[in-house]
Each structure stands twice: as C-alpha cells, then as structure tokens.
Design an enzyme around this catalytic site. Structure first.
Site, PDB file in Angstrom:
ATOM      1  N   GLU A 163      36.980   7.147  44.698  1.00 10.58           N
ATOM      2  CA  GLU A 163      37.021   5.719  44.397  1.00 10.58           C
ATOM      3  C   GLU A 163      37.578   5.029  45.648  1.00 10.58           C
ATOM      4  O   GLU A 163      38.776   4.842  45.795  1.00 10.58           O
ATOM      5  CB  GLU A 163      37.911   5.442  43.173  1.00 10.58           C
ATOM      6  CG  GLU A 163      37.900   3.990  42.729  1.00 10.58           C
ATOM      7  CD  GLU A 163      39.082   3.182  43.245  1.00 10.58           C
ATOM      8  OE1 GLU A 163      39.049   1.950  43.076  1.00 10.58           O
ATOM      9  OE2 GLU A 163      40.019   3.756  43.829  1.00 10.58           O
ATOM     10  N   ASP A 176      41.667   8.208  42.718  1.00 15.45           N
ATOM     11  CA  ASP A 176      42.016   6.816  42.939  1.00 15.45           C
ATOM     12  C   ASP A 176      42.432   6.596  44.394  1.00 15.45           C
ATOM     13  O   ASP A 176      43.317   7.277  44.914  1.00 15.45           O
ATOM     14  CB  ASP A 176      43.167   6.435  41.992  1.00 15.45           C
ATOM     15  CG  ASP A 176      43.454   4.954  41.993  1.00 15.45           C
ATOM     16  OD1 ASP A 176      42.572   4.183  41.587  1.00 15.45           O
ATOM     17  OD2 ASP A 176      44.569   4.569  42.406  1.00 15.45           O
TER      18      ASP A 176
END
Length: 653
Positions: free
Chosen positions: A411, A382
């Site tokens: 990401e 993330d």
C-alpha cells in the site's frame, strides 16, 4: 565474455539478475535476448528453464526478431524459485537449407552441388539421433534420398527441405554458448489474479445511536454473518484492517478529531495498548480462537483472509516501554509521532529501523510468522515506502524460505520509482494510481506502463479505500460507480474495493478526498439486506463482473492487455486473449457518467486471433445481447442504462 557467441540484453532481468523477476503458475512469461554471430552462418537461440527442484526442462526455441533480438515464452508450472538461461548455437541444418535453396534458385544443378548434398546427409545423420523416435525414420529417409546419385535433384533434396519444422524444434546444435542464469520467482495464481473486498469487522453487527456513538461493538462472530454477502459478490480475498488492540493515549476521535470523546473507538492503525501489540487481538473483537473460527468460516465461503501489517505503534504499545530504543527521541526527550506534513498522526509512533535493526527484524519476523501459523497467507502492508527497503527485502524472502505461498500487497501511493522499487525487491502486488486516472487517454497510457513493468510490479486496482474517495465518485453518481468497477475489474487481473462502494457511499469530508464519518475512526454499521431489497445496491452488478472474470481465462492475466482505437476520447476499448484456451474478452467503456456517447472502433484483428477481413459474434456478458462485428463497429453507451460493453468474442467457423 565467455563462450563462442554474444548473448546480451536478456529479459526478464531485474537489476542485472540481482532480484528475481515475477511470474505465477501457468503464466506465459516472455523471454528475450540479443544474440548474433560473425559471417553468414545461421544462429539459433533457445531458453532453458529450471524448476525449484533444479531439474532442467525441455528447451524452448526462440524466434528471431528485429535487430538480432530473439523471443520466446515459457510457462512455469510450480511455485518457488526458478531460473532460466539463454543458449546460442550454430544451426548447421538451417544454414545448409538456406544455402542450397539459394544455389538451386540461382540455376546450379546436381553436378554443382555434390559437396552440398554430402554435407546435408552428414548433418541429417546427426539430426536423426536428436529427434523423437517416431521421427527418426523420416530423417533417415531424407539422408537416403540425398545420397541417391541417380535420382533427379528435386527428388534428392525435397525430403530434406521438408524437415524444417521438425529440426526447428529439435535442432542440430554446434558451438553452444550459455548465458548466466536469471532468476524468476513463481507465486501461486492468486498473486496475479484476485478480487479483494475490505471491511472493518468491528462495524459488522455493530450498533450506534442517533448521533453515531457506539452502542455495541462488532465482533468476529457478528462479522461472520457478512461473509456470505461478500462471497455472493464473487470476491476471493477478504482484507481486514488491523485487528489488534487500539491505543488509548492520544486516541483520535470521529472524523480524525484530535481529542477522542468517551466511547470513541479510535483508529485500528494506532496499534497496541495494555492488552498487547501486533501479536494480539483487540479484546472487543474476540479471542485468537474466535479469529481462527472466522478464518475457517471465510475459507468455507471461498474467501481467503488478508491481514494488515502496519509497522507502527500507539504510544501505549508494549514495545514503547519494552524497547524505547526502537523509536526516535526529540531534543526534549519525547518520542516523535508520525507526520506527513501538514498531516499529523499524534496517535502513532513510527519505528526507527536504524536503532537496533537486528532486534526489530527478528521481532517483526516473529509477528508475521505467528499470523502465518494462524492461517494468514496474505498481508496488505501499510505504507511500506516509509520503511527501509533492505528490511523489506530481508523480511519477504525470509518468510518465503519457510512459507513460499505468502503474498505481500504494498500500500504505497508514492513516487513511481519507489513503487517500482518495492516491486523489484519482492512485494507481490501493489496499489496503483488507478484511482487518479480519470480519462481514457490517461488510463491507456498508465496501463501500457504497467504492462511494460509486469516482470516486477503487479497492479491491484481499487476505485476506493477508507483513505481515498476520489471526486469522480463524490459527484459522478451511480453510473460512475459502475464505470470505475468495470475499469478496475476488467483492466487488471487483481482488483479490490472497500465496503460501502456497493451502496454508492460518496459523501466526503469537506475539503478532503476521504469519507465523511470515516470508518477509520468510528463504527459504521450498514443494512446490506435492506439496500439490496430496495434496489439501492450495486452488489448484483459487482457479482456479475466477478463472475465474468472467473469464467474467462483471458481476464486472469496482465501481459495480454491490448488497446484498440476508438474515435471518441470519452471511450476506451481494449481486449484480452488467452492463447491456450482461445478465450477472448473485448471491452468498451465510457469515462463520462453524465452523457451518451457514440464511438467507432478500429480493432486490431490479429490481437483478437483473427485475420483483418473476418466477421465474428460478440456476446455482451452484462446483458446477454449478441452483435455481428468486424474490424469497424459503431458503439453507443448510455451511462444511465449501460456505461460499458463486456463482450466475449466468438469466432465463426
């Protein structure tokens, strides 16, 4: 400069060899270099590939190109750290062959070529020691012919000239010059070819009341019931958002409300509470033992579980009290929460990696290896662009020292240079701008950019995520869901989608590019069986796309993507061809979800493995219909009937 010849502009090379280029097992990796020499004598180049065990494989001869460039492909066959070197050498046979042909063409006879014939025989005597045993007799017969003084010139030279192919593969090499070694990291095949599906375990088997408030929280046990449905759609990676305890302090309510009401489940990315942190399981999902059972059930269904690695904490994460130095303090003494102005994330504390970097690194490495030990070999990371690059470079390669098959998906929807930088330092795959490329021209240009970056950045195309519901899906209706699925799954060897896509979920929070009643902040149970039974599900279409992907090796690669011209700006035409199997897939897809479009193709026939005049059969793998095609073809696409053709190409014999 070292060695007799210059070797320059070697690729693949990332940051002058500072980082390894990327490949996967079985991938055809293009290698190129610029090399040249003085005068008119012949130069040759080859690639030498060395595997993780350090052993040298057979060299691969490079083909000459424009402006003194040389090209070849290599195919690594095992995971791990590889290197390649370029060797430039003087090729006496090739120079002799070209010279004697020119002299004969100029009218010189046997009386003029005595020295040339003698030199050729000496070169071939040397060549006989380097060819395979079964070819030695052929070379020695050519030596004998060159020395047969009473024979006609043609009879003497013809056997030697016929050795071109053999001595291209097994050349006589003089003055060999070797480049520095260049690294390549070779991953398992899933690093490049994969189909991802994301769901929230807490929503599977959950119940909510008429107002959407939780009645029952989903568990790993209830989420296991969803695995067969995901497997039937043909996915091979199941990605789970964070499964850790969720913070209670500053917990967000439904639709990102600043104040949570009683029973609100909060965001899984607000990690950590009294029950534990990044190495713990949310107690309402189950225990670590339950999670292991879930992983096994997924594996048995053909799914590999990917786990979220989000390096941030809730205010009540154990790290906050145990290591307050790992966070940033404001002038008033409070810890700074995460912000991306104007967005605020009051339920999340970012880690300050400049405070005790050694301690932070060791703790995160411990956490990652803990989950690897449980069976997790894929991490979706993330927001990696908000953490130091040197940290990621250290962590990724530290993990690969002991577990080389671990993969990391970045990401990072951020600036291009940053996304490419994350790829160079070691991230296995990357999210991309696919979602926002909504015209045929934009998509073609972007994909061509990605092909050019294939040595360091592997794309993973997602038409939606829990954070992103593009306006094309908000307003495009079911045809657009089909269009974006075709584009994602057929353009990129890796693609993924977030649960609910197959149900055409498209309602957005007003003024935002994200879902209304967002699953990040609340439970969202779905009746999958009813949707399929009532024909309200895209699942069968998704399953067919993934089935086509598995069955066609051409779709397993990125570098082989080739675009063809079509005279309608609303349509995109492309192909992929696997040279080993000869498998070729040709796709024509509309970008318009509302209108019928016609287009005329102008196919690049050599890219399909054919000559310009050939005819061939295409079979639409979505409908089973076959067509007779050539270079120029008319195509009609109706978004409500069939917005794309996915053809396999069958050459006529």
């Amino acid at each position: 400069m070292a060695g007799r010849f210059l070797i320059e502009d070697v690729t693949p090379s990332l940051a002058c060899g500072r980082y390894p280029a990327k490949a996967v097992v079985g991938e055809l990796v293009p290698v190129s270099a610029r090399s040249y020499r003085e005068g008119h004598q012949s130069l040759g180049c080859n690639v030498v590939l060395r595997g993780p065990d350090g052993r040298q494989g057979p060299f691969t001869r490079m083909n000459p190109g424009e402006n003194d460039m040389w090209h070849a492909t290599v195919k690594p066959d095992a995971t791990g750290s590889w290197t390649f070197t370029i060797e430039a050498f003087s090729d006496p046979y090739l120079y002799w062959r070209d010279s004697i042909i020119k002299k004969i063409d100029a009218g010189q006879g046997v009386e003029d070529l005595g020295n040339d014939l003698a030199e050729g025989s000496e070169i071939l005597e040397r060549a006989a020691t380097g060819v395979p045993e079964e070819s030695q007799a052929q070379v020695l017969e050519a030596v004998t012919a060159l020395r047969k003084e009473d024979a006609p010139l043609y009879e003497r030279v013809s056997p030697a000239l016929s050795l071109t192919t053999l001595l291209w593969q097994y050349p006589v090499r003089d003055l060999v010059t070797e480049s520095d070694p260049y690294p390549i990291w070779v991953d398992r095949e899933r690093a490049l070819f994969s189909s991802w599906y994301e769901f929230f375990p807490r929503s599977e088997g959950a119940e909510v009341d008429a107002d959407g408030r939780p009645v029952r929280h989903g568990t790993f046990s209830t989420a296991t019931d969803r695995l067969p449905g995901v497997a039937r759609m043909g996915f091979d990676v199941l990605y789970l958002p964070p499964i850790h305890p969720i913070g209670r302090v500053n917990r967000k309510g439904r639709n990102n409300a600043l104040v949570a009401e009683e029973g609100d489940v909060g965001s899984p990315w607000a990690i950590g509470a009294a029950e534990g942190g990044h190495d713990a399981i949310h107690p309402e999902l189950g225990t670590l033992k339950d999670f292991r059972r879930f992983i096994k059930a997924a594996n048995d269904a053909g799914l590999e579980v990917a786990m979220d690695l989000a390096l941030q904490t809730a205010p009540d994460h154990p790290w906050v009290s145990e290591h307050p130095e790992w966070f940033t303090r404001k002038p008033d003494g409070s810890i700074a929460y995460a912000e991306n102005p104007p967005k605020k994330y009051q339920d999340i504390y970012p880690i300050n990696f400049d405070n005790d970097p050694a301690g932070i690194r060791q703790e995160i490495l411990r956490v990652v290896l803990h989950w690897v030990k449980q069976g997790i070999k894929i991490f979706r990371v993330d927001n990696p662009h908000t953490k130091p690059f040197d940290f990621w470079h250290w962590l990724i390669w530290k993990v690969k020292e002991t577990d080389p098959d671990v993969l990391f998906l970045a990401e990072a929807f951020t600036r291009p240079a940053v996304m490419h930088g994350l790829g160079r330092i070691g991230f296995t795959q990357s999210y991309t701008y696919f979602t926002w490329r909504t015209t045929a021209r934009e998509m073609r240009e972007y994909c061509e950019e990605l092909i050019a970056s294939a040595d360091h950045m592997r794309p993973n195309f997602w038409p939606n995520t829990p954070d992103i519901l593009h306006e094309s899906l908000q307003h495009g209706g079911p045809p657009m869901f089909k269009i974006r699925a075709v584009l994602a799954s057929m353009l990129s060897p890796s693609w993924g989608m977030y649960a609910g896509y197959e149900l055409y979920e498209h309602l957005a929070r007003p003024g935002a590019e994200e879902y209304l009643d967002n699953e990040k902040y609340q439970l969202r149970p779905r009746d999958w069986a009813a949707a399929e039974a009532e024909g309200r599900s895209l699942a069968p279409f998704i399953a067919r796309l993934n089935e086509i992907r598995r069955a066609n090796p051409a779709l397993h690669w990125l570098r082989n993507l080739h675009f063809h011209d079509i005279d309608n700006d609303a349509l995109l035409c492309w192909s992929k061809r696997d040279p080993d199997s000869g498998n070729t897939v040709l796709v024509v897809c509309s970008f318009d979800a509302a209108s019928v479009h016609w287009g005329n193709t102008t196919l690049d026939m050599p890219a399909l493995g054919m000559d310009w005049h050939e005819r061939f059969t295409v079979r639409d793998e979505l409908t089973g219909t076959e067509y007779d095609w050539g270079q120029h073809n008319a195509v009609r696409l109706d978004p409500y009937v069939q917005p794309a053709h996915v053809f396999t190409v069958h050459r006529r014999i």
